[in-house]
Design a protein around this motif. Structure first.
Motif, PDB file in Angstrom:
ATOM      1  N   LEU A  36      -7.319 -10.590 -61.636  1.00  0.00           N
ATOM      2  CA  LEU A  36      -6.478 -11.001 -60.514  1.00  0.00           C
ATOM      3  C   LEU A  36      -6.005 -12.445 -60.638  1.00  0.00           C
ATOM      4  N   PHE A  37      -6.586 -13.197 -61.556  1.00  0.00           N
ATOM      5  CA  PHE A  37      -6.271 -14.608 -61.757  1.00  0.00           C
ATOM      6  C   PHE A  37      -4.943 -14.735 -62.496  1.00  0.00           C
ATOM      7  N   ASP A  38      -4.037 -15.532 -61.952  1.00  0.00           N
ATOM      8  CA  ASP A  38      -2.733 -15.718 -62.574  1.00  0.00           C
ATOM      9  C   ASP A  38      -2.808 -16.906 -63.530  1.00  0.00           C
ATOM     10  N   TYR A  39      -2.841 -16.625 -64.815  1.00  0.00           N
ATOM     11  CA  TYR A  39      -2.984 -17.678 -65.809  1.00  0.00           C
ATOM     12  C   TYR A  39      -1.682 -18.455 -66.020  1.00  0.00           C
ATOM     13  N   HIS A  40      -0.590 -17.979 -65.490  1.00  0.00           N
ATOM     14  CA  HIS A  40       0.673 -18.695 -65.626  1.00  0.00           C
ATOM     15  C   HIS A  40       0.687 -19.966 -64.761  1.00  0.00           C
ATOM     16  N   LYS A  41      -0.174 -20.041 -63.790  1.00  0.00           N
ATOM     17  CA  LYS A  41      -0.202 -21.210 -62.890  1.00  0.00           C
ATOM     18  C   LYS A  41      -1.086 -22.335 -63.404  1.00  0.00           C
ATOM     19  N   LEU A  42      -1.635 -22.199 -64.585  1.00  0.00           N
ATOM     20  CA  LEU A  42      -2.482 -23.272 -65.135  1.00  0.00           C
ATOM     21  C   LEU A  42      -1.664 -24.438 -65.591  1.00  0.00           C
TER      22      LEU A  42
END
Length: 79
Positions: free
Chosen positions: A73-79
């Motif tokens: 569920l973690f959006d890695y694009h927001k890192l």
């Protein structure tokens, strides 16, 4: 129009990704059964409970499933 296409694409990906969630859980449960079968006698003689290694493995499988759900569920694009 774009939102509708995005919703259809997301729905399609979720249907295809479902086995990627349930297959590891199923394999883990089968492995949990084998851990119990292989270690129950030893655990009974060493610890006094034939479910000792079963419980230990169950806890780690539970933590792994929680981590799997979190990172899916973690959006890695927001890192």
């Amino acid at each position: 129009m774009r939102r509708l296409r995005h919703a259809k694409l997301k729905s399609s990906v979720m249907k295809k990704g479902t086995p990627l969630i349930f297959i590891p859980i199923l394999i883990s449960l089968v492995g949990l059964f084998f851990v119990f079968e292989a270690s129950s006698v030893r655990a009974l003689s060493e610890v006094g409970s034939s479910f000792y290694y079963f419980r230990l493995q169950f806890v780690w499988i539970g933590l792994g499933i929680v981590a799997m759900i979190f990172f899916s569920l973690f959006d890695y694009h927001k890192l």
